[in-house]
Scaffold this active site. Sequence first.
Site, mmCIF file in Angstrom:
data_model
loop_
_atom_site.group_PDB
_atom_site.id
_atom_site.type_symbol
_atom_site.label_atom_id
_atom_site.label_comp_id
_atom_site.label_asym_id
_atom_site.label_seq_id
_atom_site.Cartn_x
_atom_site.Cartn_y
_atom_site.Cartn_z
ATOM 1 N N HIS A 108 0.825 -1.213 0.000
ATOM 2 C CA HIS A 108 0.000 0.000 0.000
ATOM 3 C C HIS A 108 0.856 1.258 0.000
ATOM 4 O O HIS A 108 0.584 2.215 -0.712
ATOM 5 C CB HIS A 108 -0.909 0.013 1.234
ATOM 6 C CG HIS A 108 -2.074 -0.925 1.117
ATOM 7 N ND1 HIS A 108 -2.618 -1.563 2.204
ATOM 8 C CD2 HIS A 108 -2.793 -1.329 0.050
ATOM 9 C CE1 HIS A 108 -3.620 -2.332 1.804
ATOM 10 N NE2 HIS A 108 -3.741 -2.206 0.509
ATOM 11 N N CYS A 131 -1.894 -3.862 -16.375
ATOM 12 C CA CYS A 131 -2.417 -2.841 -15.474
ATOM 13 C C CYS A 131 -1.829 -2.976 -14.076
ATOM 14 O O CYS A 131 -2.253 -2.291 -13.156
ATOM 15 C CB CYS A 131 -3.943 -2.900 -15.403
ATOM 16 S SG CYS A 131 -4.596 -4.415 -14.675
#
Length: 556
Positions: A186, A486
């Site tokens: 993250h 992606c």
Amino acid sequence: METTLRGVGVSHGVAIGEVRHMGTAVLEPPAKQIPAEEAEREQGRARKAVEAVAADLMARGNLAGGEAQAVLEAQAMMAQDPELMADVERRIAVGSTAERGVYDAFASYRELLAGAGEYLAGRVADLDDVRNRIVARLLGVPMPGVPDSDEPYVLVARDLAPADTALLDPTLVLGFVTEEGGPTSHSAILARALGVPAVVALPGAGELAEGTMIAVDGSTGEIFVEPSDEKKAQLEAAAAERKAALAASSGPGATADGHKMPLLANIGGPADVAAAVEAGAEGVGLFRTEFLFLDDSKQAPSEEKQTAAYRQVLEAFPEGRVVVRVLDAGADKPLDFLTPADEPNPALGVRGLRTLLDHPEVLRTQLTALAKAAEGLPVYLEVMAPMVADRTDARAFADACREAGLRAKFGAMVEIPSAALRARSILQEVEFLSLGTNDLAQYTFAADRQVGAVSRLQDPWQPALLDLVALSAEAAKAEGKSCGVCGEAASDPLLACVLAGLGVTSLSMGAASIPYVRATLAKYTLAQCERAAAAARASDSAEDARSAAQAVLSGE
């Protein structure tokens, strides 16, 4: 004396400044007993502290927007977990103080997560941050977090909690260095979104003394401790050269000989659209729709709410391409109304498309909302399913899209090695592939993307991962269909050239990375990219693959 350390570079740029350490973690509260008549008051204190921390996390998320908002809202849900709160109250009822009850209940839950497989173990840092914030509030001490400073600095921490990373002030925090984390953690993703140079998985980062001058190269992962004036000048010159190249680069993505390589943006919701447009994104290659569902873990958002949010994004890219990933729930993104709570290993259980096929009404509502959102717009809408394993999965998703009346291209994400190995079979049912390299690496190497100790196996330069990319791209070319990337691999400018050489047809990344990738692609011909890709695949390690590709492109 100048020394060089090496971690994993996860966000481009150079930062030179003094070290400031993240605020220390909350101390363990004393284990003292309280009289029975104080239990109710202590339980009330605990509830108020939990609600205050959850509200603060939600507020931080609203301020940050985008991907950060989804991460922080998930943390707020963690704080308010009813089973966890019931455990806190039970401990207080038998004599614990509010702060000790919270500390011990979270410790118990922490053990469960740590033992539930590497994927969920990656959530331990988030859980620790929530605990520290609640205990700090109860003790009346400052929250752990980013240090106060009037002067710019380089932030050093064992790990950075999402609540801290999301609201970093880039005018003060020149860059950051962490001991834990990986290229797809993250913190790494949010650093790229902020455009802050960052290096993670640096052994011994915590031993860098407060006030030490360091130079951080977020591209190479190098840390120069007490750099010489010559080294500073060299790094600043390289940074200035990159900046000039970025300023001179504009327009659609393409190689030096004109081979088109559309550069798209990864977004988490409407809040990310402005940055994508400003960076010159040619559309959206990954629209993560989870942000809508994290608002309320008890029920799915209404069709009307979804339609409004999707249309806001679609309207921002008239005649552009927008690729929407349907809800990817499960594993580290559990939703009470969808995902089972007792799976022994959620990462290998019911997640992604498997969850949606078990709850067809949720998938149907989302697809119907997408169809309505696209009505009357010239946008090229494409919709893809996460965690497709085989042709049966792909057929089930395509059938659901047709039944919902969706006029769009249907695609499959390649995140499981079986999907890459059988890509031609899957392409009999769908019209495009999109490689999610973060999860594809995780499943290929059995290496959790949140665990710093296995970060070398999460490196997208791993030749085995490049082989799977090549297999998928070759299958798509044989079927006359497209195959994009992606995952975070696309944000590495050098690797973007290799992906082009492997036959990938589009690249999608965080908006901040688009100018870097555009400028780098424009330097090389497709033939050079193909030679670099072949050299990388012929290597035996990620480090050797990068060096081999660099050597080819630099003409060595």
